[in-house]
Design a protein around this motif. Structure first.
Motif, short mmCIF file in Angstrom:
data_model
loop_
_atom_site.label_atom_id
_atom_site.label_comp_id
_atom_site.label_asym_id
_atom_site.label_seq_id
_atom_site.Cartn_x
_atom_site.Cartn_y
_atom_site.Cartn_z
N VAL A 1 0.84 -1.20 0.00
CA VAL A 1 0.00 0.00 0.00
C VAL A 1 0.87 1.24 0.00
N TRP B 1 2.16 1.73 -3.44
CA TRP B 1 1.16 2.26 -4.39
C TRP B 1 0.91 3.74 -4.14
N MET B 2 0.83 4.09 -2.85
CA MET B 2 0.55 5.49 -2.55
C MET B 2 1.68 6.39 -2.97
N GLY C 1 3.60 5.81 -5.68
CA GLY C 1 3.91 5.64 -7.10
C GLY C 1 4.93 4.56 -7.37
N ARG C 2 5.11 3.67 -6.42
CA ARG C 2 6.04 2.57 -6.64
C ARG C 2 5.24 1.28 -6.84
N VAL C 3 5.95 0.16 -6.97
CA VAL C 3 5.21 -1.10 -7.14
C VAL C 3 5.31 -2.01 -5.93
N ASN D 1 7.73 -7.44 -5.53
CA ASN D 1 7.10 -8.17 -6.63
C ASN D 1 8.04 -9.19 -7.23
N ARG D 2 9.00 -9.68 -6.41
CA ARG D 2 10.00 -10.58 -6.99
C ARG D 2 9.99 -11.96 -6.32
N LEU E 1 -14.74 7.64 17.43
CA LEU E 1 -13.58 8.43 17.02
C LEU E 1 -12.50 8.38 18.10
N PHE F 1 -6.32 -1.94 6.53
CA PHE F 1 -5.96 -1.04 5.42
C PHE F 1 -6.06 0.41 5.88
N TRP G 1 -3.28 3.15 5.65
CA TRP G 1 -3.63 4.34 4.89
C TRP G 1 -3.29 5.59 5.70
N VAL G 2 -3.70 5.59 6.94
CA VAL G 2 -3.43 6.75 7.79
C VAL G 2 -1.93 6.92 7.98
N TRP H 1 0.50 6.31 6.01
CA TRP H 1 1.20 6.90 4.87
C TRP H 1 0.62 8.24 4.48
N THR H 2 -0.34 8.72 5.28
CA THR H 2 -0.91 10.03 5.00
C THR H 2 -0.42 11.07 5.99
N LEU H 3 -0.39 10.72 7.25
CA LEU H 3 -0.12 11.72 8.28
C LEU H 3 1.32 11.66 8.75
N THR I 1 -3.86 10.52 -0.69
CA THR I 1 -3.08 9.29 -0.74
C THR I 1 -3.85 8.18 -1.42
N LYS J 1 2.62 3.86 -11.99
CA LYS J 1 3.83 3.73 -11.17
C LYS J 1 5.05 4.19 -11.96
N THR K 1 8.25 3.25 -11.01
CA THR K 1 9.40 2.37 -10.73
C THR K 1 9.93 1.72 -12.01
#
Ligand code: SF4
Ligand code: SF4
Ligand code: SF4
Ligand code: SF4
Ligand code: FES
Lengths: 378, 565, 181
Positions: free
Chosen positions: A41, A44-45, A47-49, A52-53, A231, A327, A331-332, A334-336, C30, C38, C40
């Motif tokens: 995640v 992805w957030m 812009g990477r992948v 995956n190997r 909350l 998730f 998500w939080v 990688w946002t805050l 996000t 992507k 990469t």
């Protein structure tokens, strides 16, 4: 209710142990895959992948399916685990050996213990009875969860102290301070829930997790009824699991690695898994309390049949909600950005705590009024 | 050598400032005395003035006097009027007279230098990247300091031979020669071996050897040193190492009692070359070619690198104990050496006193070339005299030791570096006694020694030596010694400590010098090692005047005693 | 003098003070990023385009005539800040026809890639334009020794670069044209 089964104490024990292992297996697997999820995640957030190997030798050659698994990094947790196992075991000379080894265990055990009381579904028996799926459906389930999960901080504090390094020590101190601060708000935020669930005259104890879950069946989910409680609980949950924006004990940028600075190889691995186990359990508990547990959607009766298929669907639905929450945690993160330590304390003591108190009083009044009315109507 | 030795000081005006300089020296030296550089190529303080490079142009003038009355002519403002010579003059051939005015930094002078540089560079190859002189090249330096900074020359440069062999040790790159003739004058005046000269004219002028001759004398490498550019190169050092990598240490040549001052250039513990160091009282700026080769001894095959006992290696500490075992409770003979430094000789003397041993010492003699290779081929014979190891002038054999061994007056031997078989000692006699050898290189004696203690070469240790004119000179350690070894005087100090019960021998230079300079009637009184490092010290030689030293008259040396036959 | 303007900071509204809307916006950002393409590169299979002025592994180059350009002046060895370069100078025998004027060339030339910091000083200082930091960026090995590039390796990596440096050719021309002694 288990008439068709062979009787005997030893059998009961064996069965419980078997279930316990299954449960541990499930939670640990989920913890492992949350690590993968975190990596994926975040990738992805950004812009990477992401990973995956990694792939098992022959799986790769299965058409479509093999490459897909590889691309999703499905075997990465396996490789990570092996890596932790085979890394060189380094113990710094300046640590207190006994506590140093003990700390990771103390961190992991509470996380695994809390899951014993975690209900994750319902079993519809052929004779029409319904029972909760849980290792032990305690009457005081939620208290047990609170009691045990806050023990986890001992692991962290102990790790910080026994490492005999200033970064670890600061990490440990911060962690205990943070736990204490947010434990209060967390507990207070749940009181209105109990009040709400323990309808007057109800025979079920409002402290049982399954009761809380079942109370939401077909009606409103509790987070709709008590958004503020939800909350506060959620924020405190973030703090309790040491997740960003509250990862004070680790805070790589100022404390190198915090409490686990001096840990490597498998010992570090245990801390790592414990952290994610906390998240998994935390998400599950939040699901049970505020998101209706294994029940379908608010105001809609469970659409599945009252047999084993229904049981499975319920468990699956529960899992789906939990996974979504995991998730959300990621998500939080990688946002805050991270709070400063003083901000964390400030938020805990002078914002969340009063808010939880006010929340409690307000619901106290509401519940009293409703109760009075109900009593009058009787 | 035009600077007369008188000390009479006169006033001149240098760039408008009145300064004091010795009368009669030339303008280049006078300016240098007051921190003004006058660039020069052909002028060399130790050679005659040729005045052919024109790089040293300066402006000169004298106060004008009225022809009739002899009165100084004054300017309007009352200062004496200066009559400047209308054209610049060469500083190297302009001797100072009282009241002279010099300008070394005027526009005219700078223009002249720029012009000369341009001419010099017209046919100069772009060789700096491969030129051994680069980094210490006067042409490079003055081109950056006084040159114009770019070239206007678009024509083709001359091509001349690049690797002419002038002699066994010198290779000439003709393209780089700036025809300063220093090398020619050196050969004529100092080496007294007139073999070099110019042929052809104009830009085709070329340095060459006279037909049938070559530059083979023992001073040929000095031409390489004084060549201001990279034209003359040392065949040994050619293309070996760039000079900016070299670490220079002050040392003294140990080839003979002349004691030439040297600079040992090394890189990362490997000596690359040895060059002379200027000392106007000892070697001017010269040294022998053979002395420059001595660094090869450091890595020689016969070098003793490990202590050994009965042929097998062992740690140095154990070897010293074994040496003590071999020598103790016996009538010891010590063969001291005129190659040892003064400090080592002092400790040998101390050992002799401690053990009651008998000292034997020999000299090594050869032909005297009347310049810087003296007949006494040891660097420190006078040191042995000063340290009190002997009162007689050593002969070139050790026959007395042979006798002592034969009749049993000596039962154990400590040999410092000498080859005993070569000194007239019978091998059978030698085999009779236990032998401890302390030296740098293998010889027939070390081969039959029971204990071999490795010594250090002059490049690996510090110390001091006394040359033929009784100059006490120090040498510095240039490179680290082989692993596991110790400097000789420390080994000796340890040995003394083993022999003596109640005292500790000095084992550091400063301690040794404290002991050396404290004895009342020694010529070394009041001297410290630091003082020697600052400059050579002339010792009082009257005590040994009666000895017949073998050295003949040579550069900066006049024999005092009777010349040995 | 420049005028300093002090801007009043607008007071935060209630919703802003809870930070919750901001957090929601952040989460939205996000989340939407998850579905963007992507960037990469799958490294060993896909390689990046190396720009012309890239400073990769230092290499030795030959001139268009295939002659080695380095004259072992050791300036690069001197200038190299981490002392990665080690040269053993040597001379070129007179009978080598195409290089008769060169005289000097390295016997051995080693660059220790464990030390090199890719500063490019060697390229800058080289008077013969013989050493270049080219596009090679991946250097790996199993031992320390493998990470030391020797002369052969350096020339193999470097190849030939067309140059404007005709010093030795000019010398040869001058000689054949009769400027000889
Ligand atoms: S003599 Fe000096 S200027 Fe000429 S090539 Fe050599 S270093 Fe360069
Ligand atoms: S070879 Fe050197 S010293 Fe001799 S004339 Fe030429 S430049 Fe001068
Ligand atoms: S690469 Fe260039 S700088 Fe380095 S030694 Fe060779 S010529 Fe000199
Ligand atoms: S790039 Fe810099 S560090 Fe690397 S070899 Fe060249 S000078 Fe040395
Ligand atoms: S130094 Fe005076 S002319 Fe050469």
């Amino acid at each position: 209710m288990m008439e068709w089964m062979p009787q005997g104490l030893w059998f009961e024990v064996c069965l419980k142990v078997f279930f316990a292992f299954m449960m541990v297996g499930a939670v640990m697997t989920m913890a492992g895959y949350s690590v993968l999820a975190e990596r994926k995640v975040s990738a992805w957030m950004q812009g990477r992948v992401g990973p995956n190997r990694t792939v098992l030798p022959f799986v790769e050659y299965i058409p479509i399916f093999g490459p897909l698994l590889k691309k999703l990094g499905m075997f990465q947790p396996l490789a990570d685990g092996l890596k932790f196992l085979f890394k060189e075991e380094i113990v710094p000379g300046h640590v207190n050996k006994f506590y140093y080894y003990l700390a990771p265990l103390i961190a992991l055990v509470p996380a695994l213990t809390t899951m014993t009381v975690l209900p994750f579904g319902q079993m519809y028996w052929n004779d029409g009875t319904v029972s909760t799926l849980a290792l032990a459906d305690l009457e005081v389930g939620i208290l047990f969860v609170f009691a045990v999960s806050s023990l986890g901080v001992y692991g962290i504090a102990l790790a910080g102290w026994s490492s005999n390094s200033k970064y670890s020590f600061l990490g440990g101190i911060r962690s205990s301070a943070q736990m204490i601060s947010y434990e209060l708000a967390m507990g207070l935020s749940l009181l209105p829930v109990f009040l709400w669930v323990c309808a007057p005259g109800s025979s079920e104890s409002g402290l049982s997790l399954s009761a809380i879950a079942n109370s939401q069946s077909g009606g409103a989910w509790l987070f709709l009824v008590q958004p503020l409680s939800a909350l506060i609980f959620l924020i405190a949950l973030f703090a309790e699991t040491n997740r960003l924006p509250f990862d004070m004990p680790e805070s790589e940028t100022d404390l190198v690695g915090g409490f686990h600075t001096e840990y490597g190889s498998f010992k570090f691995g245990i801390f790592f898994v414990a952290e994610y186990a906390h998240i998994v359990i935390g998400s599950a508990i939040f699901t049970v309390i505020f998101l209706g547990g294994w029940h379908f959607l608010p105001f809609i009766e469970d659409p599945w049949p009252a047999n084993w298929i229904g049981s499975l669907l319920g468990v699956g639905w529960f899992l789906a909600k939990t996974i979504f929450l995991i998730f959300f945690f990621i998500w939080v993160r990688w946002t805050l950005p991270r709070f400063r330590y003083d901000q964390v304390m400030h938020l805990g003591w002078s914002k969340l705590l009063p808010l939880a108190l006010v929340n409690l009083i307000v619901y106290l009044l509401i519940v009293t009024v409703i109760d009075q009315n109900a009593a009058a109507n009787l | 050598m035009i600077a007369p030795d008188n000390k009479e000081m006169v006033n001149i005006t240098l760039n408008g400032i009145e300064v004091e300089v010795p009368n009669g020296i030339n303008a280049v030296e006078a300016a240098a005395l007051h921190g003004k550089e006058v660039p020069h190529y052909c002028y060399h303080p130790k050679l005659s003035v040729a005045g052919n490079c024109r790089m040293c142009l300066v402006e000169m003038g004298t106060p004008m006097r009225d022809r009739a009355s002899g009165e100084p002519i004054l300017d309007e403002d009352g200062t004496p009027k200066i009559g400047w010579v209308p054209k610049p003059v060469i500083g190297c051939a302009t001797n100072i007279t009282p009241g002279m005015h010099l300008r070394t930094e005027s526009d005219l002078v700078n223009e002249c230098r720029e012009g000369i540089m341009e001419f010099l560079l017209v046919n100069h190859p772009l060789d700096c990247p491969i030129c051994d002189q680069a980094g210490e090249c006067r042409l490079q330096e003055f081109a950056t300091d006084y040159g114009r900074g770019y070239s206007r020359y678009v024509e083709r440069k001359n091509v001349k031979p690049k690797r002419t062999r002038l002699g066994p040790r010198v290779t000439l790159d003709d393209e780089r020669c700036i025809l300063c003739s220093r090398c020619i004058r050196f050969s004529q005046e100092v080496a007294k071996d007139d073999v070099l000269g110019f042929v052809d004219r104009g830009s085709f002028s070329t340095l060459t050897c006279f037909p049938g001759k070559e530059l083979a004398n023992n001073y040929s490498l000095n031409t390489v040193d004084i060549c201001p550019v990279g034209a003359l190169t040392s065949t040994d050092f050619r293309f070996k190492m760039r000079v900016w990598f070299l670490k220079e240490s002050k040392s003294v040549c140990t080839e003979s009692s002349a004691g030439c001052n040297t600079l040992v250039s090394s890189r990362e513990g490997t000596i690359q070359r040895i060059t002379p160091r200027r000392n106007d009282q000892v070697n001017d700026t010269w040294m022998t070619d053979s002395g420059r080769e001595l660094y090869k001894l450091v890595k020689a095959k016969s070098r003793i690198r490990r202590p050994s006992f009965q042929g097998s290696d062992l740690p140095l500490d154990d070897a010293i104990s074994q040496a003590f075992e071999a020598l103790k409770n016996k009538k010891i003979g010590v063969v001291a050496s005129c190659h040892s430094s003064l400090e080592e000789q002092f400790l040998i003397k101390r050992l002799v006193e401690e053990t009651g041993a008998k000292v034997f010492i020999r000299g090594h003699f050869g032909e005297d070339d009347g310049i810087l290779l003296s007949a006494d081929r040891t660097p420190n014979l006078r040191g042995a005299l000063v340290a009190g190891l002997t009162n007689h002038y050593p002969s070139d054999h050790l026959n007395d030791l042979n006798e002592s061994l034969a009749d049993g007056h000596v039962e154990a031997l400590l040999v410092i570096g000498e080859d005993l078989k070569d000194s007239g000692v019978n091998e059978d006699n030698l085999r009779k006694v236990p032998l401890v050898f302390l030296g740098t290189h293998q010889n027939s004696t070390s081969d039959c020694a029971e204990v071999v203690l490795p010594g250090l070469t002059v490049f690996e240790k510090s110390g001091s030596l006394i040359n033929r004119s009784f100059f006490l000179q120090s040498f510095d350690q240039a490179i680290p010694c082989p692993a596991g070894l110790m400097t000789d005087f420390k080994i000796l100090a340890r040995l003394i400590d083993l022999f003596s019960e109640d005292s500790i021998a000095p084992s550091e230079l400063d301690q040794i010098w404290e002991a050396l300079s404290s004895s009342e009637n020694s010529v070394l009184k009041g001297i410290t090692f630091l003082k020697i490092k600052k400059g050579a010290i002339q010792l009082d030689e009257s005590k040994w005047e009666h000895l017949s030293f073998v050295e003949k008259e040579a550069l900066h040396y006049l024999p005092t005693g009777v010349i040995a036959s | 003098m420049a005028k300093t303007v002090v801007l009043e900071r607008k007071p935060l509204s209630f919703s802003e003070r809870t930070y919750l809307p901001q957090i929601a916006t952040g989460l939205k950002t996000t989340f939407s990023n998850m579905f963007k393409p992507k960037v990469t590169l799958q490294y060993p299979e896909e390689k990046p385009v190396i720009p012309n002025n890239y400073r990769g592994v230092p290499t030795l180059v030959k001139d268009p005539n295939g002659r080695e350009k380095c004259v072992s002046c050791q300036l690069c060895e001197f200038v190299c800040p981490p002392k990665a370069i080690r040269i053993t100078p040597g001379s070129v025998p007179e009978d080598q026809d195409d290089r008769e004027h060169v005289e000097k060339a390295p016997q051995e030339f080693e660059i220790n890639m464990l030390r090199c910091i890719y500063c490019g000083y060697c390229q800058e200082v080289c008077p013969e334009e013989a050493i270049f930091l080219q596009d090679e960026y991946s250097s790996s090995g199993f031992t320390r020794e493998e990470m030391i590039n020797n002369k052969e390796k350096l020339y193999e990596l470097g190849g030939t670069i067309p140059d404007r440096h005709y010093k030795w050719d000019k010398k040869k021309e001058a000689e054949t044209d009769g400027n000889t002694h």
